[in-house]
Design an enzyme around this catalytic site. Structure first.
Site, PDB file in Angstrom:
ATOM      1  N   ARG A 109       4.772   6.252  14.405  1.00  0.00           N
ATOM      2  CA  ARG A 109       4.555   6.773  13.101  1.00  0.00           C
ATOM      3  C   ARG A 109       4.298   8.192  13.030  1.00  0.00           C
ATOM      4  NH1 ARG A 109       1.288   4.514   8.080  1.00  0.00           N
ATOM      5  NH2 ARG A 109      -0.067   6.312   8.264  1.00  0.00           N
TER       6      ARG A 109
ATOM      7  N   ASP B 120       0.349   4.849   1.996  1.00  0.00           N
ATOM      8  CA  ASP B 120      -0.434   5.641   2.864  1.00  0.00           C
ATOM      9  C   ASP B 120      -1.171   6.805   2.635  1.00  0.00           C
ATOM     10  OD1 ASP B 120       0.956   3.813   4.791  1.00  0.00           O
ATOM     11  OD2 ASP B 120       2.291   5.355   5.443  1.00  0.00           O
TER      12      ASP B 120
ATOM     13  N   HIS C 193       4.706   0.297   0.230  1.00  0.00           N
ATOM     14  CA  HIS C 193       5.463  -0.563   1.260  1.00  0.00           C
ATOM     15  C   HIS C 193       4.607  -1.477   2.046  1.00  0.00           C
ATOM     16  CE1 HIS C 193       3.465   2.800   3.311  1.00  0.00           C
ATOM     17  NE2 HIS C 193       3.658   2.163   4.461  1.00  0.00           N
TER      18      HIS C 193
ATOM     19  N   HIS D 190       0.945  -1.278   0.224  1.00  0.00           N
ATOM     20  CA  HIS D 190      -0.056   0.196  -0.025  1.00  0.00           C
ATOM     21  C   HIS D 190       1.009   1.255   0.043  1.00  0.00           C
ATOM     22  CE1 HIS D 190       1.232  -0.444   4.313  1.00  0.00           C
ATOM     23  NE2 HIS D 190       0.730   0.592   4.480  1.00  0.00           N
TER      24      HIS D 190
HETATM   25  C1  SIN Z   1       3.021   1.170   7.952  1.00  0.00           C
HETATM   26  O1  SIN Z   1       2.459   0.576   6.827  1.00  0.00           O
HETATM   27  O2  SIN Z   1       3.182   2.457   7.834  1.00  0.00           O
HETATM   28  C2  SIN Z   1       3.808   0.420   8.783  1.00  0.00           C
HETATM   29  C3  SIN Z   1       5.052   0.032   8.417  1.00  0.00           C
HETATM   30  C4  SIN Z   1       5.889  -1.023   9.484  1.00  0.00           C
HETATM   31  O3  SIN Z   1       5.495  -1.127  10.453  1.00  0.00           O
HETATM   32  O4  SIN Z   1       6.886  -1.447   8.959  1.00  0.00           O
END
Ligand code: SIN
Length: 275
Positions: free
Chosen positions: A265, A97, A250, A95
């Site tokens: 995050r 974000d 990612h 995906h």
């Molecule tokens: C995310 O998708 O923002 C999380 C990435 C992660 O936890 O490595």
């Protein structure tokens, strides 16, 4: 600042930058690297939550995530977590974000807080490389097309996460989202053409039903997911990754059952996207 490739086609490992203090021309260099390579990995950082927030504000501002649990005293920070008892993780599918927002977030600064003894890597794909390596026929086919993105099927009360052991801690189940973006966008800063559809949030191309859109979308996704386009961030204590949501997809690996993983995050404010 020095940097080395993370993988052949995506990402950079950066040395010589202290994220707690970076500013001015050094921060501009780091931004340009993230826009170009998609993700920067910085080791041995000592960011407090306050440093993390200050860095995001120096970068250009914060978009608070509507769904993830927030860090108690620092609501700018979303917790991306999995306990030893949980079996589902957050972000365990390809995906980008916030593509469901009409002005999607620029990217994220992800700080490792608790790591499993092994596993829990994050994979990245460079969507400029994915676009460039499409054949000319497919490039012509998608020229001028747009797609509809939403998060409702993921986060709503009957959505994907509600069926899992992550459901109870998520927020925002009643929110309604939806945005239309070109299938190929130009990076707002580098001008590079990027494939901007992703398997998690892109439902259909505009003017076609989901069923009629899927053959093309699935062909594009399969093309982008090829292993030679991928890079892998292996987390260690003190690792911070900063990525660009326009340049990359990612995927958070879920291969550490029985262990905790907690990441902090902050999502960075972005800009409207155009073809
Ligand atoms: C995310 O998708 O923002 C999380 C990435 C992660 O936890 O490595």
């Amino acid at each position: 600042m020095e940097w080395f490739p993370l993988a052949d086609r995506v990402g950079a490992e950066v040395r010589g930058v202290d994220l707690a203090t970076v500013a001015g021309a050094a921060l501009d260099d780091l931004k340009a690297l993230v826009w170009d390579k998609g993700v920067a990995v910085l080791r041995d950082q000592t960011l407090t939550p306050e440093d993390h927030i200050a860095l995001a504000n120096r970068w250009g501002g914060i978009d608070i995530n509507n769904y993830f649990p927030l860090e108690g005293e620092h609501p700018e920070i979303a917790i991306v977590g999995k306990t030893p008892e949980q079996t589902t993780n957050i972000g365990g599918g390809w995906h980008t974000d916030h593509s469901y927002d009409q002005v999607p977030a620029m990217g994220s600064i992800l700080v490792a807080r608790t790591l499993p003894p092994k596993g829990g890597d994050t994979l990245f794909i460079h969507m400029g490389e994915a676009y460039d390596s499409l054949d000319d026929g497919t490039k012509a086919e998608i020229e001028g097309l747009s797609a509809f993105h939403t998060a409702d099927h993921i986060y709503s009360p009957d959505g994907v996460y509600a069926q899992t052991d992550q459901g109870a801690t998520l927020r925002g189940q009643d929110l309604k989202t939806g945005a239309v973006h070109p299938l190929v966008v130009r990076h707002p800063r580098t001008g590079r053409r990027l494939l901007y559809v992703n398997p998690s949030f892109t439902l259909n191309t505009v003017g076609r039903s989901r069923a009629d859109s899927l053959p093309l979308l699935q062909r594009l996704w399969a093309h982008a997911m090829r292993e030679e386009l991928q890079g892998r961030v292996e987390w260690r204590d003190g690792t911070v990754a900063i990525w660009d949501n326009r340049t990359t997809w990612h995927y958070a690996m879920n291969d550490y059952h029985g262990h905790a993983r907690e990441m902090h995050r902050i999502t960075l404010t972005g800009e409207a996207l155009a073809a």
